[in-house]
Enzyme design. Sequence first.
Site, PDB file in Angstrom:
ATOM      1  N   HIS A 147       0.807  -1.147  -0.060  1.00  0.00           N
ATOM      2  CA  HIS A 147       0.041  -0.111  -0.025  1.00  0.00           C
ATOM      3  C   HIS A 147       0.920   1.265  -0.131  1.00  0.00           C
ATOM      4  O   HIS A 147       1.932   1.133   0.887  1.00  0.00           O
ATOM      5  CB  HIS A 147      -0.733   0.120   1.031  1.00  0.00           C
ATOM      6  CG  HIS A 147      -1.789   1.225   1.178  1.00  0.00           C
ATOM      7  ND1 HIS A 147      -2.881   1.370   0.689  1.00  0.00           N
ATOM      8  CD2 HIS A 147      -1.463   2.343   2.048  1.00  0.00           C
ATOM      9  CE1 HIS A 147      -3.387   2.478   0.855  1.00  0.00           C
ATOM     10  NE2 HIS A 147      -2.528   3.230   1.958  1.00  0.00           N
TER      11      HIS A 147
ATOM     12  N   ASP B 174     -14.944   2.571   8.534  1.00  0.00           N
ATOM     13  CA  ASP B 174     -13.926   3.433   7.862  1.00  0.00           C
ATOM     14  C   ASP B 174     -14.477   4.206   6.607  1.00  0.00           C
ATOM     15  O   ASP B 174     -14.058   5.575   6.492  1.00  0.00           O
ATOM     16  CB  ASP B 174     -12.661   2.692   7.437  1.00  0.00           C
ATOM     17  CG  ASP B 174     -11.622   3.862   6.633  1.00  0.00           C
ATOM     18  OD1 ASP B 174     -11.243   4.614   7.548  1.00  0.00           O
ATOM     19  OD2 ASP B 174     -11.481   3.816   5.331  1.00  0.00           O
TER      20      ASP B 174
ATOM     21  N   ARG C  37     -14.382  12.695   8.739  1.00  0.00           N
ATOM     22  CA  ARG C  37     -13.188  13.352   8.914  1.00  0.00           C
ATOM     23  C   ARG C  37     -12.930  14.323   7.799  1.00  0.00           C
ATOM     24  O   ARG C  37     -12.294  15.306   8.230  1.00  0.00           O
ATOM     25  CB  ARG C  37     -11.947  12.072   9.144  1.00  0.00           C
ATOM     26  CG  ARG C  37     -11.950  11.563  10.459  1.00  0.00           C
ATOM     27  CD  ARG C  37     -11.235  10.299  10.414  1.00  0.00           C
ATOM     28  NE  ARG C  37      -9.997  10.839  10.005  1.00  0.00           N
ATOM     29  CZ  ARG C  37      -9.010   9.744   9.319  1.00  0.00           C
ATOM     30  NH1 ARG C  37      -9.378   8.744   8.872  1.00  0.00           N
ATOM     31  NH2 ARG C  37      -7.826  10.520   8.956  1.00  0.00           N
TER      32      ARG C  37
ATOM     33  N   SER D 142      -7.180   3.961   9.670  1.00  0.00           N
ATOM     34  CA  SER D 142      -7.927   3.735   8.477  1.00  0.00           C
ATOM     35  C   SER D 142      -7.373   3.019   7.179  1.00  0.00           C
ATOM     36  O   SER D 142      -7.861   2.131   6.577  1.00  0.00           O
ATOM     37  CB  SER D 142      -8.281   5.283   8.062  1.00  0.00           C
ATOM     38  OG  SER D 142      -8.687   5.450   6.634  1.00  0.00           O
TER      39      SER D 142
ATOM     40  N   LYS E 263      -8.685  -1.357   6.292  1.00  0.00           N
ATOM     41  CA  LYS E 263      -8.823  -1.713   4.919  1.00  0.00           C
ATOM     42  C   LYS E 263      -7.833  -2.903   4.427  1.00  0.00           C
ATOM     43  O   LYS E 263      -8.070  -3.802   3.674  1.00  0.00           O
ATOM     44  CB  LYS E 263      -9.013  -0.626   3.934  1.00  0.00           C
ATOM     45  CG  LYS E 263      -9.866   0.285   3.994  1.00  0.00           C
ATOM     46  CD  LYS E 263      -9.948   1.434   3.233  1.00  0.00           C
ATOM     47  CE  LYS E 263      -9.054   2.707   3.616  1.00  0.00           C
ATOM     48  NZ  LYS E 263      -9.247   3.936   3.637  1.00  0.00           N
TER      49      LYS E 263
HETATM   50  N1  URA Z   1      -5.925   6.984   3.303  1.00  0.00           N
HETATM   51  C1  URA Z   1      -6.649   6.516   4.006  1.00  0.00           C
HETATM   52  O1  URA Z   1      -7.204   5.417   3.629  1.00  0.00           O
HETATM   53  N2  URA Z   1      -7.197   7.000   5.315  1.00  0.00           N
HETATM   54  C2  URA Z   1      -6.680   8.073   5.563  1.00  0.00           C
HETATM   55  O2  URA Z   1      -7.129   8.480   7.021  1.00  0.00           O
HETATM   56  C3  URA Z   1      -5.667   8.736   5.062  1.00  0.00           C
HETATM   57  C4  URA Z   1      -5.211   8.328   3.781  1.00  0.00           C
END
Ligand code: URA
Length: 426
Positions: A84, A163, A170, A185, A189
Amino acid sequence: MAHSVIDVIRTKRDGGRLDDAQIDWVVAAYTRGEVAEEQMSALAMAILLRGMDRAETARWTAAMIASGARLELTGLARPTVDKHSTGGVGDKITLPLTPLIAACGAAVPQLSGRGLGHTGGTLDKLESIPGWRARLSADEIRAQLDEVGAVVCAATEGLAPADRKLYALRDVTGTVESVPLIASSIMSKKLAEGAQSLVLDVKCGSGAFMKDLAQARALADELVAIGTAHGVRTSAVLSDMSVPLGCAVGNALEVTEAVEVLRGGGPADVVALTLALAREMLAHAGLSDVDPAEVLASGAAHRVWRAMIAAQGGDPDAESPRAAHVETFPAPATGVVSTLDAYAVGLAAWRLGAGRTRKEDDVQHAAGIRCLAKPGDHVTEGDPLLELHTDTPDRLPAAREALTDAIAITADAFTPSPLILDTVRP
Ligand code: URA
């Protein structure tokens, strides 16, 4: 047991720790709609101001994973490993890296997103290939991992729904910039995807979320700690994002550059980062005896790329879309390029149509920027330094304006900063 959301907010507001039961309850109740948006907004602000310790953050992540379904990947013949990136300009590394890792013997379930703002999204890039389909069912993902070893697709609906809701909140309440909230966050995922190991590419510099090395390191430490706490082998590479990665910024332009890498060419920085991340991923997968550079040179990764694109309905032989208008941006002086600001180039590409302002906007597949010179290269005043590609020329003035202070030229010798800044392991 039902908790009082006001007590949870007060605990964090006053600098206390949230216990496991409070975290599990508040995340689940928010997902079900029983905690109001304004209450979660107050709690997110309290977390931003007061922080969460490692154990709280790991539990918060677990609660967000538990809010939805996990992808079931056990029983695959190959070890699974994912990567990622925290996002940058010209960051097309997923495109050569995913088939390369599959060609080396591991399976890569790469669930990706779309671009928002100045950073590009992997799905937008791949959608510039005619016929390519981003949405796959969980069964299709598994079958493709079995047959091809590599899949890049959209996250399935049920993955970490807490999320999805919290991130949208947010975004509009000034509570994005909190290391525990960003880390939980991202990791909710990635862990819900079910890979056995994970490598994070944490970007640092003007084109990244984290502008300086101390911030990037803090995020990397947190990400690695969460992955490790969840039993997933996790490490993070800190890499520079003060300059765009490679020469192409924009969807189809980046796919073309990625294919160049898979054919054994491409810009040196894209190749170097692809191989560095590949080595880290292969070590996690127990395949450190495989040399990714050799596999890349053999053409095997290119063959997996073609199979991966075709499996999702794409035509790997299709002509890349071309923009209706291409103009150049000249070098402002003679000398050596010392700055090519990643944020400014990303913003200009976005203004040319490569990115979107709202989630529902379309992107122009062919829009973007090609960098004809990078830091360390010698240029002559007036010679083309950048190419601006767009289907809608009325966008060109705004793109040019974004580039006004993006470039610096020096008369002295200049050595570009290193691409890979550090590696964080548990
Ligand atoms: N990418 C994400 O998936 N979440 C965040 O909070 C910031 C960047």
